[in-house]
Design a protein around this motif. Sequence first.
Motif, PDB file in Angstrom:
ATOM      1  N   GLU A  29       0.800  -1.219   0.000  1.00 39.31           N
ATOM      2  CA  GLU A  29       0.000   0.000   0.000  1.00 39.31           C
ATOM      3  C   GLU A  29       0.835   1.273   0.000  1.00 39.31           C
ATOM      4  O   GLU A  29       0.281   2.363  -0.096  1.00 39.31           O
ATOM      5  CB  GLU A  29      -0.929   0.002   1.214  1.00 39.31           C
ATOM      6  N   ALA A  30       2.136   1.129   0.101  1.00 40.88           N
ATOM      7  CA  ALA A  30       2.997   2.313   0.129  1.00 40.88           C
ATOM      8  C   ALA A  30       3.025   2.967  -1.252  1.00 40.88           C
ATOM      9  O   ALA A  30       2.989   2.293  -2.275  1.00 40.88           O
ATOM     10  CB  ALA A  30       4.406   1.919   0.551  1.00 40.88           C
ATOM     11  N   ARG A  31       3.075   4.313  -1.255  1.00 41.63           N
ATOM     12  CA  ARG A  31       3.185   5.024  -2.522  1.00 41.63           C
ATOM     13  C   ARG A  31       4.601   4.843  -3.068  1.00 41.63           C
ATOM     14  O   ARG A  31       5.550   4.743  -2.294  1.00 41.63           O
ATOM     15  CB  ARG A  31       2.917   6.517  -2.321  1.00 41.63           C
ATOM     16  N   PRO A  32       4.754   4.850  -4.374  1.00 45.84           N
ATOM     17  CA  PRO A  32       6.107   4.762  -4.942  1.00 45.84           C
ATOM     18  C   PRO A  32       6.952   5.947  -4.484  1.00 45.84           C
ATOM     19  O   PRO A  32       6.440   7.033  -4.217  1.00 45.84           O
ATOM     20  CB  PRO A  32       5.883   4.806  -6.451  1.00 45.84           C
ATOM     21  N   ALA A  33       8.241   5.756  -4.399  1.00 46.69           N
ATOM     22  CA  ALA A  33       9.142   6.798  -3.911  1.00 46.69           C
ATOM     23  C   ALA A  33       9.088   8.043  -4.787  1.00 46.69           C
ATOM     24  O   ALA A  33       9.119   9.166  -4.285  1.00 46.69           O
ATOM     25  CB  ALA A  33      10.565   6.261  -3.832  1.00 46.69           C
ATOM     26  N   ALA A  34       8.990   7.881  -6.091  1.00 46.13           N
ATOM     27  CA  ALA A  34       8.938   9.034  -6.993  1.00 46.13           C
ATOM     28  C   ALA A  34       7.698   9.883  -6.719  1.00 46.13           C
ATOM     29  O   ALA A  34       7.756  11.116  -6.720  1.00 46.13           O
ATOM     30  CB  ALA A  34       8.947   8.568  -8.440  1.00 46.13           C
ATOM     31  N   GLU A  35       6.586   9.240  -6.462  1.00 45.26           N
ATOM     32  CA  GLU A  35       5.356   9.969  -6.157  1.00 45.26           C
ATOM     33  C   GLU A  35       5.475  10.681  -4.812  1.00 45.26           C
ATOM     34  O   GLU A  35       4.999  11.797  -4.648  1.00 45.26           O
ATOM     35  CB  GLU A  35       4.184   8.984  -6.131  1.00 45.26           C
ATOM     36  N   HIS A  36       6.123  10.063  -3.843  1.00 43.67           N
ATOM     37  CA  HIS A  36       6.314  10.669  -2.527  1.00 43.67           C
ATOM     38  C   HIS A  36       7.176  11.925  -2.624  1.00 43.67           C
ATOM     39  O   HIS A  36       6.847  12.952  -2.057  1.00 43.67           O
ATOM     40  CB  HIS A  36       6.955   9.648  -1.579  1.00 43.67           C
ATOM     41  N   VAL A  37       8.263  11.852  -3.368  1.00 44.59           N
ATOM     42  CA  VAL A  37       9.150  13.014  -3.545  1.00 44.59           C
ATOM     43  C   VAL A  37       8.407  14.114  -4.277  1.00 44.59           C
ATOM     44  O   VAL A  37       8.501  15.291  -3.927  1.00 44.59           O
ATOM     45  CB  VAL A  37      10.435  12.603  -4.303  1.00 44.59           C
ATOM     46  N   LYS A  38       7.623  13.743  -5.274  1.00 45.21           N
ATOM     47  CA  LYS A  38       6.881  14.722  -6.064  1.00 45.21           C
ATOM     48  C   LYS A  38       5.886  15.489  -5.192  1.00 45.21           C
ATOM     49  O   LYS A  38       5.730  16.696  -5.318  1.00 45.21           O
ATOM     50  CB  LYS A  38       6.137  13.994  -7.193  1.00 45.21           C
ATOM     51  N   SER A  39       5.222  14.805  -4.248  1.00 41.35           N
ATOM     52  CA  SER A  39       4.213  15.476  -3.443  1.00 41.35           C
ATOM     53  C   SER A  39       4.805  16.253  -2.277  1.00 41.35           C
ATOM     54  O   SER A  39       4.168  17.154  -1.758  1.00 41.35           O
ATOM     55  CB  SER A  39       3.203  14.463  -2.917  1.00 41.35           C
ATOM     56  N   THR A  40       6.020  15.945  -1.848  1.00 43.35           N
ATOM     57  CA  THR A  40       6.573  16.620  -0.676  1.00 43.35           C
ATOM     58  C   THR A  40       7.683  17.612  -0.998  1.00 43.35           C
ATOM     59  O   THR A  40       7.958  18.489  -0.197  1.00 43.35           O
ATOM     60  CB  THR A  40       7.126  15.593   0.331  1.00 43.35           C
ATOM     61  N   ALA A  41       8.322  17.458  -2.142  1.00 47.82           N
ATOM     62  CA  ALA A  41       9.454  18.336  -2.418  1.00 47.82           C
ATOM     63  C   ALA A  41       9.376  18.967  -3.803  1.00 47.82           C
ATOM     64  O   ALA A  41      10.379  19.212  -4.438  1.00 47.82           O
ATOM     65  CB  ALA A  41      10.756  17.553  -2.286  1.00 47.82           C
ATOM     66  N   SER A  42       8.191  19.251  -4.266  1.00 48.30           N
ATOM     67  CA  SER A  42       8.058  19.894  -5.571  1.00 48.30           C
ATOM     68  C   SER A  42       8.332  21.390  -5.413  1.00 48.30           C
ATOM     69  O   SER A  42       8.217  21.944  -4.317  1.00 48.30           O
ATOM     70  CB  SER A  42       6.650  19.659  -6.129  1.00 48.30           C
ATOM     71  N   PRO A  43       8.684  22.037  -6.484  1.00 47.40           N
ATOM     72  CA  PRO A  43       8.929  23.481  -6.403  1.00 47.40           C
ATOM     73  C   PRO A  43       7.718  24.252  -5.878  1.00 47.40           C
ATOM     74  O   PRO A  43       7.864  25.248  -5.200  1.00 47.40           O
ATOM     75  CB  PRO A  43       9.247  23.876  -7.844  1.00 47.40           C
ATOM     76  N   ASP A  44       6.489  23.796  -6.189  1.00 47.07           N
ATOM     77  CA  ASP A  44       5.295  24.480  -5.698  1.00 47.07           C
ATOM     78  C   ASP A  44       5.267  24.477  -4.175  1.00 47.07           C
ATOM     79  O   ASP A  44       4.961  25.480  -3.541  1.00 47.07           O
ATOM     80  CB  ASP A  44       4.021  23.800  -6.218  1.00 47.07           C
ATOM     81  N   THR A  45       5.582  23.344  -3.597  1.00 47.83           N
ATOM     82  CA  THR A  45       5.551  23.235  -2.140  1.00 47.83           C
ATOM     83  C   THR A  45       6.664  24.062  -1.522  1.00 47.83           C
ATOM     84  O   THR A  45       6.475  24.732  -0.513  1.00 47.83           O
ATOM     85  CB  THR A  45       5.725  21.753  -1.721  1.00 47.83           C
ATOM     86  N   LEU A  46       7.829  24.024  -2.130  1.00 46.39           N
ATOM     87  CA  LEU A  46       8.960  24.748  -1.573  1.00 46.39           C
ATOM     88  C   LEU A  46       8.797  26.264  -1.696  1.00 46.39           C
ATOM     89  O   LEU A  46       9.296  27.006  -0.874  1.00 46.39           O
ATOM     90  CB  LEU A  46      10.254  24.300  -2.257  1.00 46.39           C
ATOM     91  N   SER A  47       8.079  26.731  -2.736  1.00 47.26           N
ATOM     92  CA  SER A  47       7.936  28.171  -2.914  1.00 47.26           C
ATOM     93  C   SER A  47       6.869  28.775  -2.008  1.00 47.26           C
ATOM     94  O   SER A  47       6.750  29.974  -1.916  1.00 47.26           O
ATOM     95  CB  SER A  47       7.596  28.479  -4.374  1.00 47.26           C
ATOM     96  N   GLY A  48       6.066  27.937  -1.398  1.00 45.30           N
ATOM     97  CA  GLY A  48       5.053  28.457  -0.480  1.00 45.30           C
ATOM     98  C   GLY A  48       3.726  28.714  -1.150  1.00 45.30           C
ATOM     99  O   GLY A  48       2.850  29.293  -0.543  1.00 45.30           O
ATOM    100  N   ASP A  49       3.541  28.324  -2.423  1.00 44.42           N
ATOM    101  CA  ASP A  49       2.272  28.542  -3.113  1.00 44.42           C
ATOM    102  C   ASP A  49       1.165  27.632  -2.593  1.00 44.42           C
ATOM    103  O   ASP A  49       0.006  27.980  -2.664  1.00 44.42           O
ATOM    104  CB  ASP A  49       2.432  28.297  -4.625  1.00 44.42           C
TER     105      ASP A  49
END
Length: 142
Positions: free
Chosen positions: A109-129
């Motif tokens: 049931e774990a999400r793939p690592a690529a999907e996890h990185v995408k949802s937690t460390a995307s530029p959108d998240t890092l920029s504060g949007d």
Amino acid sequence: MSRQSLIQVILILGTLAVAWRLLVGSGQRTQAVRRLGLLALAALAVYSIIDPSGTWTRVANWFGIGRGADLILYGLVVAFLGFVVTTYKRFRAMETRYTRLARRIALDEARPAAEHVKSTASPDTLSGDTPPTSSVKAADAD
């Protein structure tokens, strides 16, 4: 060697044999031995019911034990030891299976690592949007 010490040696050896056999074996042969032991115990119980007039006392006296009830008690102690060891082994095996099952479900049931990185460390998240989640708001309030 007196008869009382003889029964003590027999009971100690019987206890050790039951413990060793139950700790070592876990296959079909062990289960067959347990079933044969249960049948022997049932046969002895039926015989005791049919002839309660002192058979156990005579057998106990032969071993150097005063009463038949004491002999039965000693036998039940050995049988109880077998039950405890068997139950422990069964629960331990079940616990191991549940642990393996829980790990397998967690991995499935774990999400793939690529999907996890995408949802937690995307530029959108890092920029504060993206607005912070409620857990982040609660942590910032402290």
